[in-house]
Design a protein around this motif. Structure first.
Motif, PDB file in Angstrom:
ATOM      1  N   ASP A  30      54.905  51.273  39.832  1.00 44.32           N
ATOM      2  CA  ASP A  30      53.868  50.520  38.589  1.00 44.32           C
ATOM      3  C   ASP A  30      54.183  49.579  39.458  1.00 44.32           C
ATOM      4  O   ASP A  30      52.853  48.132  39.104  1.00 44.32           O
ATOM      5  CB  ASP A  30      54.101  50.565  37.545  1.00 44.32           C
ATOM      6  CG  ASP A  30      54.282  52.053  36.950  1.00 44.32           C
ATOM      7  OD1 ASP A  30      53.509  53.105  38.010  1.00 44.32           O
ATOM      8  OD2 ASP A  30      54.738  52.369  35.871  1.00 44.32           O
ATOM      9  N   MET A  31      55.254  48.860  39.798  1.00 43.45           N
ATOM     10  CA  MET A  31      55.268  47.065  39.711  1.00 43.45           C
ATOM     11  C   MET A  31      53.782  47.015  40.842  1.00 43.45           C
ATOM     12  O   MET A  31      53.245  45.973  40.955  1.00 43.45           O
ATOM     13  CB  MET A  31      56.595  46.856  39.830  1.00 43.45           C
ATOM     14  CG  MET A  31      56.831  45.308  40.132  1.00 43.45           C
ATOM     15  SD  MET A  31      56.115  44.499  41.823  1.00 43.45           S
ATOM     16  CE  MET A  31      58.010  45.045  42.942  1.00 43.45           C
ATOM     17  N   HIS A  32      54.275  47.263  42.015  1.00 42.16           N
ATOM     18  CA  HIS A  32      53.542  46.980  43.380  1.00 42.16           C
ATOM     19  C   HIS A  32      51.822  47.572  43.132  1.00 42.16           C
ATOM     20  O   HIS A  32      51.086  46.586  43.350  1.00 42.16           O
ATOM     21  CB  HIS A  32      54.108  47.894  44.470  1.00 42.16           C
ATOM     22  CG  HIS A  32      54.873  47.305  44.827  1.00 42.16           C
ATOM     23  ND1 HIS A  32      55.144  45.941  45.565  1.00 42.16           N
ATOM     24  CD2 HIS A  32      56.131  47.153  45.456  1.00 42.16           C
ATOM     25  CE1 HIS A  32      56.212  45.291  46.188  1.00 42.16           C
ATOM     26  NE2 HIS A  32      57.091  46.782  45.881  1.00 42.16           N
ATOM     27  N   SER A  33      51.234  48.852  42.087  1.00 32.23           N
ATOM     28  CA  SER A  33      49.911  48.929  41.575  1.00 32.23           C
ATOM     29  C   SER A  33      49.941  47.447  40.628  1.00 32.23           C
ATOM     30  O   SER A  33      48.236  47.705  40.936  1.00 32.23           O
ATOM     31  CB  SER A  33      50.379  50.343  41.470  1.00 32.23           C
ATOM     32  OG  SER A  33      50.663  51.616  41.842  1.00 32.23           O
ATOM     33  N   TRP A  34      50.049  47.526  39.876  1.00 29.52           N
ATOM     34  CA  TRP A  34      49.909  46.407  38.978  1.00 29.52           C
ATOM     35  C   TRP A  34      50.057  44.893  40.005  1.00 29.52           C
ATOM     36  O   TRP A  34      48.393  44.455  39.235  1.00 29.52           O
ATOM     37  CB  TRP A  34      50.790  46.121  37.686  1.00 29.52           C
ATOM     38  CG  TRP A  34      50.598  47.323  36.527  1.00 29.52           C
ATOM     39  CD1 TRP A  34      51.262  48.102  36.392  1.00 29.52           C
ATOM     40  CD2 TRP A  34      49.374  46.912  35.615  1.00 29.52           C
ATOM     41  NE1 TRP A  34      50.637  49.176  35.372  1.00 29.52           N
ATOM     42  CE2 TRP A  34      49.732  48.395  35.355  1.00 29.52           C
ATOM     43  CE3 TRP A  34      48.151  46.649  35.346  1.00 29.52           C
ATOM     44  CZ2 TRP A  34      48.726  48.664  34.048  1.00 29.52           C
ATOM     45  CZ3 TRP A  34      47.821  46.230  34.477  1.00 29.52           C
ATOM     46  CH2 TRP A  34      47.187  47.826  34.082  1.00 29.52           C
ATOM     47  N   ASN A  35      50.485  44.651  40.061  1.00 27.51           N
ATOM     48  CA  ASN A  35      50.818  43.096  41.149  1.00 27.51           C
ATOM     49  C   ASN A  35      49.054  43.172  42.025  1.00 27.51           C
ATOM     50  O   ASN A  35      48.994  42.384  42.877  1.00 27.51           O
ATOM     51  CB  ASN A  35      52.177  42.568  41.531  1.00 27.51           C
ATOM     52  CG  ASN A  35      52.114  42.895  43.274  1.00 27.51           C
ATOM     53  OD1 ASN A  35      51.228  42.189  43.868  1.00 27.51           O
ATOM     54  ND2 ASN A  35      53.108  44.146  43.647  1.00 27.51           N
ATOM     55  N   ARG A  36      49.173  44.378  42.750  1.00 25.27           N
ATOM     56  CA  ARG A  36      48.006  44.253  44.026  1.00 25.27           C
ATOM     57  C   ARG A  36      47.068  44.432  43.267  1.00 25.27           C
ATOM     58  O   ARG A  36      45.937  43.816  43.642  1.00 25.27           O
ATOM     59  CB  ARG A  36      48.707  45.710  45.133  1.00 25.27           C
ATOM     60  CG  ARG A  36      50.373  45.285  45.543  1.00 25.27           C
ATOM     61  CD  ARG A  36      49.221  43.965  46.981  1.00 25.27           C
ATOM     62  NE  ARG A  36      50.731  43.379  47.731  1.00 25.27           N
ATOM     63  CZ  ARG A  36      50.831  44.077  48.986  1.00 25.27           C
ATOM     64  NH1 ARG A  36      49.448  45.647  49.210  1.00 25.27           N
ATOM     65  NH2 ARG A  36      51.772  43.883  49.673  1.00 25.27           N
ATOM     66  N   ALA A  37      47.270  45.088  42.166  1.00 26.94           N
ATOM     67  CA  ALA A  37      45.511  45.122  41.364  1.00 26.94           C
ATOM     68  C   ALA A  37      45.208  43.210  40.930  1.00 26.94           C
ATOM     69  O   ALA A  37      43.779  43.679  41.279  1.00 26.94           O
ATOM     70  CB  ALA A  37      45.702  45.963  40.494  1.00 26.94           C
ATOM     71  N   PHE A  38      45.668  43.618  40.541  1.00 23.13           N
ATOM     72  CA  PHE A  38      44.941  42.180  39.923  1.00 23.13           C
ATOM     73  C   PHE A  38      44.979  40.868  41.522  1.00 23.13           C
ATOM     74  O   PHE A  38      44.420  40.311  40.690  1.00 23.13           O
ATOM     75  CB  PHE A  38      46.897  41.243  38.708  1.00 23.13           C
ATOM     76  CG  PHE A  38      47.142  41.624  37.997  1.00 23.13           C
ATOM     77  CD1 PHE A  38      45.957  42.208  36.820  1.00 23.13           C
ATOM     78  CD2 PHE A  38      48.181  41.999  37.380  1.00 23.13           C
ATOM     79  CE1 PHE A  38      45.990  43.100  35.639  1.00 23.13           C
ATOM     80  CE2 PHE A  38      48.314  42.770  35.711  1.00 23.13           C
ATOM     81  CZ  PHE A  38      46.841  43.180  35.227  1.00 23.13           C
ATOM     82  N   ALA A  39      46.516  40.850  42.081  1.00 27.21           N
ATOM     83  CA  ALA A  39      45.870  40.162  43.742  1.00 27.21           C
ATOM     84  C   ALA A  39      44.852  40.913  43.842  1.00 27.21           C
ATOM     85  O   ALA A  39      43.544  39.961  44.774  1.00 27.21           O
ATOM     86  CB  ALA A  39      47.069  40.413  44.425  1.00 27.21           C
ATOM     87  N   ASP A  40      43.780  41.503  44.590  1.00 29.95           N
ATOM     88  CA  ASP A  40      42.820  42.193  44.975  1.00 29.95           C
ATOM     89  C   ASP A  40      41.924  41.236  44.010  1.00 29.95           C
ATOM     90  O   ASP A  40      41.425  40.986  44.777  1.00 29.95           O
ATOM     91  CB  ASP A  40      43.040  43.424  44.940  1.00 29.95           C
ATOM     92  CG  ASP A  40      43.518  44.263  45.926  1.00 29.95           C
ATOM     93  OD1 ASP A  40      44.490  43.336  46.551  1.00 29.95           O
ATOM     94  OD2 ASP A  40      44.510  45.331  45.853  1.00 29.95           O
ATOM     95  N   VAL A  41      42.252  41.959  42.866  1.00 28.09           N
ATOM     96  CA  VAL A  41      40.508  41.699  42.178  1.00 28.09           C
ATOM     97  C   VAL A  41      40.521  39.687  41.544  1.00 28.09           C
ATOM     98  O   VAL A  41      39.466  39.209  42.033  1.00 28.09           O
ATOM     99  CB  VAL A  41      40.315  41.938  40.749  1.00 28.09           C
ATOM    100  CG1 VAL A  41      39.169  41.934  39.602  1.00 28.09           C
ATOM    101  CG2 VAL A  41      40.371  43.358  40.627  1.00 28.09           C
ATOM    102  N   SER A  42      41.513  39.257  41.899  1.00 20.96           N
ATOM    103  CA  SER A  42      41.773  38.097  42.019  1.00 20.96           C
ATOM    104  C   SER A  42      40.437  37.039  42.854  1.00 20.96           C
ATOM    105  O   SER A  42      40.072  36.278  43.209  1.00 20.96           O
ATOM    106  CB  SER A  42      43.032  37.737  41.747  1.00 20.96           C
ATOM    107  OG  SER A  42      42.846  35.647  42.242  1.00 20.96           O
ATOM    108  N   LEU A  43      41.044  38.039  44.118  1.00 22.84           N
ATOM    109  CA  LEU A  43      40.750  37.619  45.446  1.00 22.84           C
ATOM    110  C   LEU A  43      39.702  37.899  46.389  1.00 22.84           C
ATOM    111  O   LEU A  43      38.731  37.018  46.814  1.00 22.84           O
ATOM    112  CB  LEU A  43      41.612  38.367  46.751  1.00 22.84           C
ATOM    113  CG  LEU A  43      40.974  37.996  48.140  1.00 22.84           C
ATOM    114  CD1 LEU A  43      41.318  36.739  48.324  1.00 22.84           C
ATOM    115  CD2 LEU A  43      42.001  39.453  48.851  1.00 22.84           C
TER     116      LEU A  43
END
Length: 214
Positions: A30-43
């Motif tokens: 969950d931690m990596h899924s959420w942090n990468r999801a936020f990072a990818d959309v920000s990118l």
């Protein structure tokens, strides 16, 4: 279109994109899924913000979207902040030293990784740039800094872009999480598109400038 409506539209798109990225990596923690999801959309928002300027020079159709860069920058900052929050909450445990030295992916113990350290330093500097640009994305900032000073700071978006790209590239290609990350190819594709658009816009601007002098 009003300011509130723009934020509602981008906010809705944000929720949809975060959901898509989350479900596409359901096998991750969950931690990596959420942090990468936020990072990818920000990118993605950063890529769009960077492309709008050159596209507006190539086609008048995109001129109307220049004013959207302010809202995109604000949401880009919000998502970057959520990305950092999830990392500190679920991986660094609010110990800044873990951000600098590095954390072993399997044991969770501190372990020095020069690449990890450098990538996070670049990301941290990029985050400061991002928040600065978001902070001055209003009329009061223009009045305070003057148009020339405001334009100078806004031009630093190119520096921000480079820092974020380098930070992202490390974690996509050199820091494995044990699972395939499908974002690798789209990331390279977007990098290529941005590069090509920027250079085409540059040559078109130079050509127009020379034509006017003749």
């Amino acid at each position: 279109m009003g300011l509130l409506m723009r934020h509602l539209i981008i906010g809705s798109v944000t929720i949809l994109l975060v959901y898509i990225f989350l479900t596409s990596r359901s096998e991750w923690s969950d931690m990596h899924s959420w942090n990468r999801a936020f990072a990818d959309v920000s990118l993605i928002f950063l890529f769009i913000t960077i492309m709008i300027g050159p596209l507006s020079r190539l086609c008048n159709l995109f001129v109307r979207f220049l004013s959207w860069r302010r809202e995109l920058g604000i949401w880009c900052s919000i998502l970057a902040l959520l990305h950092i929050y999830v990392l500190f909450q679920g991986w660094f445990y609010w110990e800044p030293i873990r951000l600098i030295i590095g954390v072993n992916q399997e044991t969770g113990q501190l372990t020095f990784d020069p690449g990890f350290t450098l990538a996070n330093l670049l990301g941290s500097i990029g985050l400061l740039y991002l928040f600065l640009l978001a902070l001055i994305s209003n009329k009061k900032a223009i009045e305070l800094l003057s148009k020339r000073g405001w334009d100078y700071l806004q031009q630093k978006s190119g520096t921000l872009y480079i820092l974020v790209v380098l930070h992202t590239a490390f974690f996509l290609f050199f820091f494995r999480l044990g699972s395939y990350n499908w974002v690798q190819k789209p990331f390279l594709g977007l990098l290529t598109v941005v590069f090509v658009i920027q250079w085409i816009a540059f040559f078109k601007t130079v050509f127009k400038s020379k034509k006017r002098r003749q």
